[in-house]
Design a protein around this motif. Structure first.
Motif, PDB file in Angstrom:
ATOM      1  N   ALA B 111       0.837  -1.204   0.000  1.00 55.35           N
ATOM      2  CA  ALA B 111       0.000   0.000   0.000  1.00 55.35           C
ATOM      3  C   ALA B 111       0.872   1.254   0.000  1.00 55.35           C
ATOM      4  CB  ALA B 111      -0.926  -0.010   1.216  1.00 55.35           C
ATOM      5  N   GLY B 112       1.921   1.234   0.804  1.00 58.07           N
ATOM      6  CA  GLY B 112       2.758   2.428   0.934  1.00 58.07           C
ATOM      7  C   GLY B 112       3.595   2.682  -0.314  1.00 58.07           C
ATOM      8  N   TYR B 113       4.073   1.635  -0.928  1.00 59.15           N
ATOM      9  CA  TYR B 113       4.983   1.833  -2.041  1.00 59.15           C
ATOM     10  C   TYR B 113       4.249   2.118  -3.348  1.00 59.15           C
ATOM     11  CZ  TYR B 113       8.865   1.136  -5.212  1.00 59.15           C
ATOM     12  OH  TYR B 113       9.816   1.323  -6.182  1.00 59.15           O
ATOM     13  N   PHE B 114       3.187   1.343  -3.628  1.00 59.56           N
ATOM     14  CA  PHE B 114       2.527   1.482  -4.923  1.00 59.56           C
ATOM     15  C   PHE B 114       1.504   2.605  -4.948  1.00 59.56           C
ATOM     16  CE2 PHE B 114       4.040  -2.931  -5.129  1.00 59.56           C
ATOM     17  CZ  PHE B 114       4.759  -2.840  -6.305  1.00 59.56           C
ATOM     18  N   GLY B 115       0.842   2.892  -3.813  1.00 57.90           N
ATOM     19  CA  GLY B 115      -0.159   3.956  -3.797  1.00 57.90           C
ATOM     20  C   GLY B 115      -1.307   3.615  -4.729  1.00 57.90           C
ATOM     21  N   GLY B 116      -2.048   4.647  -5.137  1.00 57.75           N
ATOM     22  CA  GLY B 116      -3.128   4.469  -6.106  1.00 57.75           C
ATOM     23  C   GLY B 116      -4.199   3.509  -5.598  1.00 57.75           C
ATOM     24  N   SER B 170       2.637   3.779   7.066  1.00 62.54           N
ATOM     25  CA  SER B 170       3.054   5.160   7.362  1.00 62.54           C
ATOM     26  C   SER B 170       4.569   5.301   7.263  1.00 62.54           C
ATOM     27  CB  SER B 170       2.551   5.578   8.749  1.00 62.54           C
ATOM     28  OG  SER B 170       3.199   4.802   9.721  1.00 62.54           O
ATOM     29  N   MET B 171       5.320   4.248   7.608  1.00 59.71           N
ATOM     30  CA  MET B 171       6.775   4.324   7.505  1.00 59.71           C
ATOM     31  C   MET B 171       7.220   4.305   6.043  1.00 59.71           C
ATOM     32  SD  MET B 171       8.079   2.052  10.678  1.00 59.71           S
ATOM     33  CE  MET B 171       9.675   2.814  10.544  1.00 59.71           C
ATOM     34  N   VAL B 172       6.581   3.421   5.252  1.00 55.75           N
ATOM     35  CA  VAL B 172       6.966   3.313   3.844  1.00 55.75           C
ATOM     36  C   VAL B 172       6.700   4.626   3.119  1.00 55.75           C
ATOM     37  CG1 VAL B 172       6.497   2.110   1.672  1.00 55.75           C
ATOM     38  CG2 VAL B 172       6.628   0.827   3.799  1.00 55.75           C
ATOM     39  N   ARG B 173       5.641   5.299   3.458  1.00 58.78           N
ATOM     40  CA  ARG B 173       5.322   6.585   2.827  1.00 58.78           C
ATOM     41  C   ARG B 173       6.486   7.565   2.989  1.00 58.78           C
ATOM     42  NH1 ARG B 173       1.130   7.810  -0.437  1.00 58.78           N
ATOM     43  NH2 ARG B 173       0.676   9.740   0.677  1.00 58.78           N
ATOM     44  N   GLN B 174       7.118   7.524   4.181  1.00 58.52           N
ATOM     45  CA  GLN B 174       8.259   8.418   4.407  1.00 58.52           C
ATOM     46  C   GLN B 174       9.495   7.913   3.667  1.00 58.52           C
ATOM     47  OE1 GLN B 174       8.821   8.698   8.637  1.00 58.52           O
ATOM     48  NE2 GLN B 174       6.644   9.128   8.987  1.00 58.52           N
ATOM     49  N   ILE B 175       9.752   6.618   3.780  1.00 60.48           N
ATOM     50  CA  ILE B 175      11.010   6.062   3.278  1.00 60.48           C
ATOM     51  C   ILE B 175      11.095   6.124   1.757  1.00 60.48           C
ATOM     52  CG2 ILE B 175      12.377   3.937   3.129  1.00 60.48           C
ATOM     53  CD1 ILE B 175      11.256   3.217   5.914  1.00 60.48           C
ATOM     54  N   ARG B 176       9.970   5.892   1.065  1.00 59.22           N
ATOM     55  CA  ARG B 176      10.026   5.796  -0.389  1.00 59.22           C
ATOM     56  C   ARG B 176      10.459   7.120  -1.029  1.00 59.22           C
ATOM     57  NH1 ARG B 176       4.129   6.126  -3.159  1.00 59.22           N
ATOM     58  NH2 ARG B 176       5.497   6.291  -4.956  1.00 59.22           N
ATOM     59  N   ALA B 177      10.282   8.218  -0.280  1.00 53.45           N
ATOM     60  CA  ALA B 177      10.679   9.518  -0.822  1.00 53.45           C
ATOM     61  C   ALA B 177      12.169   9.795  -0.612  1.00 53.45           C
ATOM     62  CB  ALA B 177       9.835  10.614  -0.177  1.00 53.45           C
TER      63      ALA B 177
END
Lengths: 523, 288
Positions: B111-116, B170-177
């Protein structure tokens, strides 16, 4: 300003109410009996009642033509006398001319006819007692105070079933008939002639009934004015209610420790009386390994009767499937089962399952501590003999379901069964006749044509000596086959306030909780 | 050289952890509980009391030198049964978490990495699952299936993963950027590599903290369910059932419910203290 007025007015009203309450209290001290029940009241409609709490409410709110005393004799209630025809197929009841419903109207023969027809139409609760015995239209009003029952066939236990027919006020029910024969209305209202009136009923927690002072049947001196039934099966709650002074009488299903704790409080005494309620290990005779008679006998030998009766659950020894309380019908020649592990081992050696691990399921009512204790005791003994035990505790409603099929009925089942009418027929027909197969009361799946024939013959004869001979033969057969291990005849126990008198066990469900039989012996 | 750094890092971590007394107490409780459960047949005074055993002459004995926790309604040693009961509690926690943690983590990563749409579907599913009270859900599932504790706990596991999904999301959302992720993408690393080799290692400490806190909660939920009657088959000891059965004897036989109850409290407390200790430890590292 307006607020002030209202407040002052309220204060005045309150103090007036308080004053009048004090005056009333001084004039007549109300005797209140508070008793706990271990289950909710399902219904108070006399055409639907079935379990012990249903009957407990109904016997106080409604009257029958006749009622039952502690010896199992029929005694007049609405009927003052009755005559049985020589061929035992017609009974004529003469009603009391002064009997009235609680709305003051007289009880007429037509009310009896109406109550009976309504029971058959709804076809629940006590209706099965009359099925095939008294047909619709066979109860007729001869005149206002005479009513006649014509039986389709000779049925020896008929008179014993009459107390289960409770009489409703026909005019009142008709006026509130609705779409469903008054079932909706009678679910919350009473149209009876009982000594007590329904005061309040909160389904999950309590029921309160109050004495109807103008009851035609009269009361003992210092009668019980109000009865509060509090619904809880929690031992700790019962002890707390007793300690706070609220409880007057415990239910009959408390643990021995709770009774002792209440007696130690000083205010209570322990009432203990033998009953005709039997407690069995019912063995499924149609499923492996209890389909083997030697395995069934081994189980009977592996049962520690003394520990069960003396430590776990109070009771009198029982030797056959019929409690000795049915003195005329009980077979004294059947030997009492004994606890003997060596003999159990011999029986296993004779069985088809000798020399292997024998899987077996023990069924009991989940959450019932004494049944769990008995089941653990059985497990310890059976596993020492080479059985592999699976414990199967189920809630009661699930047990009634699994009893419907041989395949789902456990091998060993702890079941209580007491007569629902004061006749040995209630014990035999409902438990061991093929017609009863598939119910919780007949988890043995006996289905033996010879047993059926004996029971049918006993039902069809009016000769008590012949009945006794037939029933004794049934007991001998069932004991030889060991279809049910007779554990004990229940000793009914209540912790009762020292001031409350009148408890006498009656061999008919909950008729011993007719509160007109009780009174208060303290000033 | 790098080995040496790793060693000194973990030594530093241990040093800081050991300076936190509550965390050490938590660790001790957890280790002792697990060891006791594993070694139960060898360390309990009456190992046969965990099975088909009755002794009605010794029922309801108060705590004594022979029976530290007293005996129950059929005369079994309660201390023995508490230690064996830990096996069930710890096994349940293990089963629930072994299902919920990996599944929840993967869902959170996706969910965090692919979004959409992936994000919308997964995160709304977690919203729905979080709206269901776990105890009620467990009771309902157990009523439909066989009423056993294992079924009820599987129902718990089917809801529990959502907490881990939200945490990891929530962590992946930060890390992927972060730039290193972009760098890996630019180098043409596979999505699988990026998710599991680049992003996941940075979530592990948070997942570990959450898992050790969860263990305590799952043990409590399991005990609640068996207290409510979804116990395992008697005579197998189980802490929640022991509390429920013992409560029938209150207040006279207080030890029959109180001592198993206190045991549940201790184990749950142990996991919570350990989790808190780990969180303090990792929070500090994050700041650095």
């Amino acid at each position: 300003m307006g607020m002030m007025m209202t407040k002052r007015l309220l204060a005045t009203t309150a103090s007036l109410a308080l004053a009048s309450a004090l005056v009333a209290g001084a004039a007549a001290a109300q005797t209140v009996v508070t008793m706990n029940t271990v289950q909710i009241f399902g219904t108070i409609d006399p055409a639907k009642i079935s379990d012990y709490t249903d009957y407990m409410a109904a016997v106080n709110l409604y009257d029958s033509l006749v009622t039952v005393d502690s010896s199992g004799n029929l005694v007049p209630q609405i009927a003052e006398s009755w005559v049985v025809s020589p061929d035992a197929t017609e009974v004529t009841f003469k009603l009391r001319s002064d009997a009235t419903f609680t709305d003051g109207t007289p009880i007429l023969a037509s009310d009896v006819v109406y109550s009976f027809e309504r029971l058959l139409r709804i076809n629940q609760g006590p209706a099965n007692l009359f099925a095939g015995v008294v047909e619709s239209g066979a109860v007729t009003a001869v005149d206002d105070t005479t009513v006649s029952f014509k039986l389709s066939k000779t049925f020896a236990p008929f008179m014993a079933t009459v107390p289960a027919l409770m009489i409703v006020n026909a005019d009142l029910v008709e006026a509130n008939k609705g779409e469903d024969d008054g079932q909706t209305w009678l679910a919350d209202n009473v149209a009876g002639s009982g000594a007590y009136l329904l005061d309040s009923w909160d389904r999950g927690s309590q029921m309160v009934i109050k004495r109807y002072a103008d009851y035609y049947g009269g009361f003992l001196d210092n009668p019980i004015d109000e009865v509060r039934w509090i619904i809880t099966n929690d031992e700790a709650t019962v002890k707390a209610l007793a300690a706070s002074g609220e409880l007057t009488m415990s239910s009959q299903f408390q643990s021995p420790d709770t009774y002792q704790a209440l007696v130690d409080m000083g205010r209570f005494r322990l009432e203990s009386q033998p009953t005709t309620t039997a407690f069995y290990l019912k063995l499924n005779t149609k499923a492996a390994p209890t389909d083997d008679i030697h395995i069934r006998r081994a189980i009977a030998y592996a049962t520690d009767y003394a520990t069960i009766r003396e430590v776990i659950f109070p009771g009198e020894p029982m030797t056959t499937v019929l409690p000795a309380g049915f003195a005329d019908f009980w077979n004294p020649d059947v030997a009492a089962p004994v606890y003997d592990l060596a003999k159990a081992q011999e029986e296993i050696a004779l069985s088809a399952y000798a020399g292997q691990e024998i899987p077996i399921t023990l069924g009991w009512v989940a959450g019932t501590q004494f049944e769990e204790e008995i089941s653990l005791l059985m497990q310890a003994n059976l596993e020492s003999l080479g059985f592999k035990v699976t414990q199967q505790p189920d809630p009661w409603n699930r047990i009634t379901e699994i009893a419907a099929d041989v395949a789902t009925t456990p091998n060993v089942n702890q079941i209580f069964f007491g007569p629902t009418y004061p006749s040995p027929d209630s014990m035999f027909f409902t438990q061991f006749h093929s017609a009863a197969a598939g119910t919780w009361a007949s988890m043995e799946w006996v289905q033996d044509p010879a047993v059926d024939a004996l029971i049918d013959a006993a039902r069809a004869t009016g000769d008590v000596a012949e009945q006794a001979r037939l029933y004794k033969e049934v007991q001998a057969t069932l004991a030889d086959q060991m279809v049910a291990v007779p554990l004990l005849a229940q000793t009914v126990q209540h912790a009762m306030d020292n001031c409350l008198q009148g408890f006498n066990a009656v061999p008919m469900q909950s008729f011993d909780y007719d509160m007109t039989r009780y009174n208060w012996s303290c000033p | 050289m790098s080995d040496l750094t790793a060693l000194s890092n973990s030594y530093q971590n241990w040093y800081r952890f050991s300076r936190n007394p509550t965390a050490v107490i938590g660790l001790i409780i957890v280790v002792v509980s697990i060891l006791a459960a594993i070694l139960a047949p060898h360390i309990t005074p009456y190992p046969d009391h965990a099975g088909a055993f009755v002794d009605f002459r010794n029922r309801h004995q108060p705590p004594s030198w022979d029976h530290w926790f007293g005996t129950d309604n059929v005369g079994r040693d309660i201390l023995t049964r508490v230690i064996f009961g830990l096996r069930v509690s710890l096994l349940l926690a293990f089963v629930v978490l072994i299902i919920a943690v990996p599944f929840g983590t993967i869902m959170g990563l996706l969910a965090g990495y692919f979004g959409g749409w992936t994000e919308i579907v997964i995160m709304r599913l977690t919203d729905i699952a979080l709206a269901l009270p776990p105890l009620i859900m467990a009771l309902a599932v157990a009523a439909v299936l066989e009423p056993s504790l294992m079924n009820a706990m599987l129902a718990i596991a089917s809801l529990w993963w959502t907490w881990h999904t939200r945490l990891v999301y929530s962590m992946v959302r930060q890390i992927r950027a972060l730039e290193y992720v972009e760098a890996a993408e630019t180098l043409g690393a596979s999505k699988f590599h990026i998710l599991f080799r680049e992003i996941l290692p940075n979530c592990v400490s948070a997942i570990a903290v959450k898992t050790s806190l969860d263990a305590g909660f799952v043990i409590l939920v399991g005990a609640s369910l068996s207290f409510l009657g979804l116990g395992i088959q008697p005579p197998t000891p189980d802490l929640g059932t022991m509390v429920a059965d013992g409560a029938q004897g209150l207040p006279d036989y207080w030890w029959e419910s109180m001592l198993p109850g206190v045991s549940i409290l201790f184990v749950a407390l142990g996991f919570n203290l350990l989790g808190d200790g780990l969180r303090d430890l990792f929070d500090v590292e994050d700041v650095r």
